[in-house]
Design a protein around this motif. Structure first.
Motif, PDB file in Angstrom:
ATOM      1  N   LEU A 199      -6.254  72.593   7.287  1.00 53.48           N
ATOM      2  CA  LEU A 199      -6.726  73.683   8.144  1.00 53.48           C
ATOM      3  C   LEU A 199      -6.191  75.029   7.663  1.00 53.48           C
ATOM      4  O   LEU A 199      -6.933  76.020   7.587  1.00 53.48           O
ATOM      5  CB  LEU A 199      -6.300  73.443   9.596  1.00 53.48           C
ATOM      6  CG  LEU A 199      -6.960  72.269  10.306  1.00 53.48           C
ATOM      7  CD1 LEU A 199      -6.324  72.055  11.672  1.00 53.48           C
ATOM      8  CD2 LEU A 199      -8.455  72.481  10.434  1.00 53.48           C
ATOM      9  N   HIS A 200      -4.901  75.085   7.309  1.00 54.93           N
ATOM     10  CA  HIS A 200      -4.299  76.335   6.836  1.00 54.93           C
ATOM     11  C   HIS A 200      -4.907  76.789   5.513  1.00 54.93           C
ATOM     12  O   HIS A 200      -5.103  77.987   5.300  1.00 54.93           O
ATOM     13  CB  HIS A 200      -2.790  76.178   6.685  1.00 54.93           C
ATOM     14  CG  HIS A 200      -2.024  76.239   7.962  1.00 54.93           C
ATOM     15  ND1 HIS A 200      -2.577  76.184   9.223  1.00 54.93           N
ATOM     16  CD2 HIS A 200      -0.686  76.345   8.180  1.00 54.93           C
ATOM     17  CE1 HIS A 200      -1.651  76.264  10.141  1.00 54.93           C
ATOM     18  NE2 HIS A 200      -0.481  76.353   9.534  1.00 54.93           N
ATOM     19  N   VAL A 201      -5.189  75.861   4.628  1.00 53.77           N
ATOM     20  CA  VAL A 201      -5.788  76.232   3.340  1.00 53.77           C
ATOM     21  C   VAL A 201      -7.152  76.870   3.558  1.00 53.77           C
ATOM     22  O   VAL A 201      -7.471  77.900   2.958  1.00 53.77           O
ATOM     23  CB  VAL A 201      -5.881  75.014   2.389  1.00 53.77           C
ATOM     24  CG1 VAL A 201      -6.789  75.311   1.203  1.00 53.77           C
ATOM     25  CG2 VAL A 201      -4.494  74.612   1.909  1.00 53.77           C
ATOM     26  N   HIS A 202      -7.957  76.282   4.433  1.00 53.74           N
ATOM     27  CA  HIS A 202      -9.290  76.835   4.694  1.00 53.74           C
ATOM     28  C   HIS A 202      -9.220  78.167   5.434  1.00 53.74           C
ATOM     29  O   HIS A 202     -10.054  79.046   5.211  1.00 53.74           O
ATOM     30  CB  HIS A 202     -10.145  75.833   5.474  1.00 53.74           C
ATOM     31  CG  HIS A 202     -10.580  74.672   4.639  1.00 53.74           C
ATOM     32  ND1 HIS A 202     -11.516  74.782   3.643  1.00 53.74           N
ATOM     33  CD2 HIS A 202     -10.176  73.376   4.645  1.00 53.74           C
ATOM     34  CE1 HIS A 202     -11.687  73.614   3.069  1.00 53.74           C
ATOM     35  NE2 HIS A 202     -10.879  72.736   3.646  1.00 53.74           N
ATOM     36  N   ARG A 203      -8.218  78.344   6.274  1.00 55.19           N
ATOM     37  CA  ARG A 203      -8.106  79.572   7.054  1.00 55.19           C
ATOM     38  C   ARG A 203      -7.445  80.715   6.276  1.00 55.19           C
ATOM     39  O   ARG A 203      -7.881  81.857   6.336  1.00 55.19           O
ATOM     40  CB  ARG A 203      -7.310  79.310   8.330  1.00 55.19           C
ATOM     41  CG  ARG A 203      -7.110  80.585   9.174  1.00 55.19           C
ATOM     42  CD  ARG A 203      -6.438  80.317  10.473  1.00 55.19           C
ATOM     43  NE  ARG A 203      -7.406  79.649  11.330  1.00 55.19           N
ATOM     44  CZ  ARG A 203      -7.091  78.864  12.358  1.00 55.19           C
ATOM     45  NH1 ARG A 203      -5.840  78.650  12.663  1.00 55.19           N
ATOM     46  NH2 ARG A 203      -8.024  78.308  13.086  1.00 55.19           N
ATOM     47  N   TYR A 204      -6.361  80.406   5.533  1.00 51.62           N
ATOM     48  CA  TYR A 204      -5.552  81.467   4.936  1.00 51.62           C
ATOM     49  C   TYR A 204      -5.654  81.576   3.416  1.00 51.62           C
ATOM     50  O   TYR A 204      -5.137  82.530   2.848  1.00 51.62           O
ATOM     51  CB  TYR A 204      -4.073  81.275   5.335  1.00 51.62           C
ATOM     52  CG  TYR A 204      -3.859  81.289   6.823  1.00 51.62           C
ATOM     53  CD1 TYR A 204      -4.019  82.459   7.561  1.00 51.62           C
ATOM     54  CD2 TYR A 204      -3.510  80.124   7.494  1.00 51.62           C
ATOM     55  CE1 TYR A 204      -3.825  82.466   8.933  1.00 51.62           C
ATOM     56  CE2 TYR A 204      -3.314  80.128   8.873  1.00 51.62           C
ATOM     57  CZ  TYR A 204      -3.477  81.292   9.583  1.00 51.62           C
ATOM     58  OH  TYR A 204      -3.287  81.302  10.941  1.00 51.62           O
ATOM     59  N   HIS A 205      -6.253  80.612   2.750  1.00 51.00           N
ATOM     60  CA  HIS A 205      -6.466  80.648   1.299  1.00 51.00           C
ATOM     61  C   HIS A 205      -5.190  80.939   0.495  1.00 51.00           C
ATOM     62  O   HIS A 205      -5.129  81.919  -0.264  1.00 51.00           O
ATOM     63  CB  HIS A 205      -7.547  81.670   0.939  1.00 51.00           C
ATOM     64  CG  HIS A 205      -8.778  81.531   1.774  1.00 51.00           C
ATOM     65  ND1 HIS A 205      -9.679  80.500   1.616  1.00 51.00           N
ATOM     66  CD2 HIS A 205      -9.239  82.268   2.815  1.00 51.00           C
ATOM     67  CE1 HIS A 205     -10.646  80.622   2.506  1.00 51.00           C
ATOM     68  NE2 HIS A 205     -10.402  81.683   3.256  1.00 51.00           N
ATOM     69  N   LEU A 208      -8.146  68.376  -0.699  1.00 53.81           N
ATOM     70  CA  LEU A 208      -8.180  69.774  -1.137  1.00 53.81           C
ATOM     71  C   LEU A 208      -8.914  69.916  -2.466  1.00 53.81           C
ATOM     72  O   LEU A 208      -9.709  70.845  -2.646  1.00 53.81           O
ATOM     73  CB  LEU A 208      -6.759  70.330  -1.241  1.00 53.81           C
ATOM     74  CG  LEU A 208      -6.025  70.513   0.086  1.00 53.81           C
ATOM     75  CD1 LEU A 208      -4.566  70.894  -0.152  1.00 53.81           C
ATOM     76  CD2 LEU A 208      -6.724  71.543   0.962  1.00 53.81           C
ATOM     77  N   ARG A 209      -8.671  69.020  -3.393  1.00 53.30           N
ATOM     78  CA  ARG A 209      -9.339  69.085  -4.694  1.00 53.30           C
ATOM     79  C   ARG A 209     -10.854  68.943  -4.555  1.00 53.30           C
ATOM     80  O   ARG A 209     -11.615  69.529  -5.315  1.00 53.30           O
ATOM     81  CB  ARG A 209      -8.803  68.005  -5.641  1.00 53.30           C
ATOM     82  CG  ARG A 209      -7.406  68.269  -6.127  1.00 53.30           C
ATOM     83  CD  ARG A 209      -7.375  69.487  -7.025  1.00 53.30           C
ATOM     84  NE  ARG A 209      -6.035  69.714  -7.537  1.00 53.30           N
ATOM     85  CZ  ARG A 209      -5.461  70.895  -7.580  1.00 53.30           C
ATOM     86  NH1 ARG A 209      -6.071  71.964  -7.140  1.00 53.30           N
ATOM     87  NH2 ARG A 209      -4.247  71.031  -8.064  1.00 53.30           N
ATOM     88  N   ALA A 210     -11.285  68.182  -3.560  1.00 51.98           N
ATOM     89  CA  ALA A 210     -12.714  67.957  -3.360  1.00 51.98           C
ATOM     90  C   ALA A 210     -13.412  69.104  -2.628  1.00 51.98           C
ATOM     91  O   ALA A 210     -14.625  69.259  -2.747  1.00 51.98           O
ATOM     92  CB  ALA A 210     -12.929  66.660  -2.582  1.00 51.98           C
ATOM     93  N   HIS A 211     -12.634  69.929  -1.905  1.00 50.39           N
ATOM     94  CA  HIS A 211     -13.268  70.901  -1.013  1.00 50.39           C
ATOM     95  C   HIS A 211     -12.823  72.347  -1.141  1.00 50.39           C
ATOM     96  O   HIS A 211     -13.290  73.190  -0.386  1.00 50.39           O
ATOM     97  CB  HIS A 211     -13.058  70.459   0.444  1.00 50.39           C
ATOM     98  CG  HIS A 211     -13.675  69.137   0.741  1.00 50.39           C
ATOM     99  ND1 HIS A 211     -12.938  67.985   0.819  1.00 50.39           N
ATOM    100  CD2 HIS A 211     -14.965  68.779   0.941  1.00 50.39           C
ATOM    101  CE1 HIS A 211     -13.745  66.966   1.066  1.00 50.39           C
ATOM    102  NE2 HIS A 211     -14.979  67.415   1.142  1.00 50.39           N
ATOM    103  N   VAL A 212     -11.922  72.668  -2.036  1.00 46.02           N
ATOM    104  CA  VAL A 212     -11.490  74.063  -2.180  1.00 46.02           C
ATOM    105  C   VAL A 212     -11.570  74.476  -3.644  1.00 46.02           C
ATOM    106  O   VAL A 212     -11.644  73.630  -4.533  1.00 46.02           O
ATOM    107  CB  VAL A 212     -10.052  74.298  -1.636  1.00 46.02           C
ATOM    108  CG1 VAL A 212      -9.962  73.958  -0.163  1.00 46.02           C
ATOM    109  CG2 VAL A 212      -9.034  73.525  -2.413  1.00 46.02           C
ATOM    110  N   PRO A 213     -11.531  75.776  -3.914  1.00 45.96           N
ATOM    111  CA  PRO A 213     -11.621  76.236  -5.304  1.00 45.96           C
ATOM    112  C   PRO A 213     -10.521  75.648  -6.189  1.00 45.96           C
ATOM    113  O   PRO A 213      -9.389  75.424  -5.750  1.00 45.96           O
ATOM    114  CB  PRO A 213     -11.452  77.763  -5.187  1.00 45.96           C
ATOM    115  CG  PRO A 213     -11.859  78.077  -3.790  1.00 45.96           C
ATOM    116  CD  PRO A 213     -11.462  76.882  -2.967  1.00 45.96           C
ATOM    117  N   ALA A 214     -10.887  75.412  -7.423  1.00 44.35           N
ATOM    118  CA  ALA A 214      -9.951  74.821  -8.391  1.00 44.35           C
ATOM    119  C   ALA A 214      -8.745  75.706  -8.656  1.00 44.35           C
ATOM    120  O   ALA A 214      -7.732  75.228  -9.161  1.00 44.35           O
ATOM    121  CB  ALA A 214     -10.684  74.527  -9.702  1.00 44.35           C
TER     122      ALA A 214
END
Length: 123
Positions: free
Chosen positions: A41-47, A69-75
């Motif tokens: 949740l924090h990764v998606h909210r605060y990058h 995270l590897r599947a759903h956020v920038p590399a």
């Protein structure tokens, strides 16, 4: 240059708070989470620029969290795992999804060097 943001994820509050204090003293903006679900949740909210994460946690462990995270956020997101003694199979999974794996206990100075290296900062 604005301060880099690091998300510290550890279910053991005293350990997490020690890492947070150390990284703040190093000049980073620091966020914290108590388990993998909260970390996602924090990764998606605060990058954040980097996630420093314990592997053995309840709810969602560090390997499952890193895989998600590897599947759903920038590399560009860097993930550093902190772990105690693990089985060879788990260590292979960690190395497959994390940018770096550090063995606990780990000196704060080593953590700082790895973070600087992964974020392209001068040591």
């Amino acid at each position: 240059m604005p301060a880099k943001t690091i998300l510290v994820v550890d279910d053991h509050a005293p350990t997490r708070e020690a890492y947070v204090a150390f990284l703040m003293d190093c000049g980073y903006r620091v966020l914290q989470a108590a388990h993998g679900g909260e970390a996602i949740l924090h990764v998606h909210r605060y990058h954040p620029d980097l996630v420093l994460m314990d592997i053995n946690m309840p709810v969602l462990d560090g390997i499952e969290t890193a895989e998600s995270l590897r599947a759903h956020v920038p590399a560009a997101l860097r993930i550093v795992a902190l772990t105690g003694c693990e089985s060879q199979v788990r260590r292979e999974r960690m190395h497959a999804v994390c940018d770096y794996v550090l063995q606990k206990p780990c000196a704060p100075e080593l953590i700082s060097l790895r973070i600087q290296s992964l974020l392209g900062l001068a040591a």
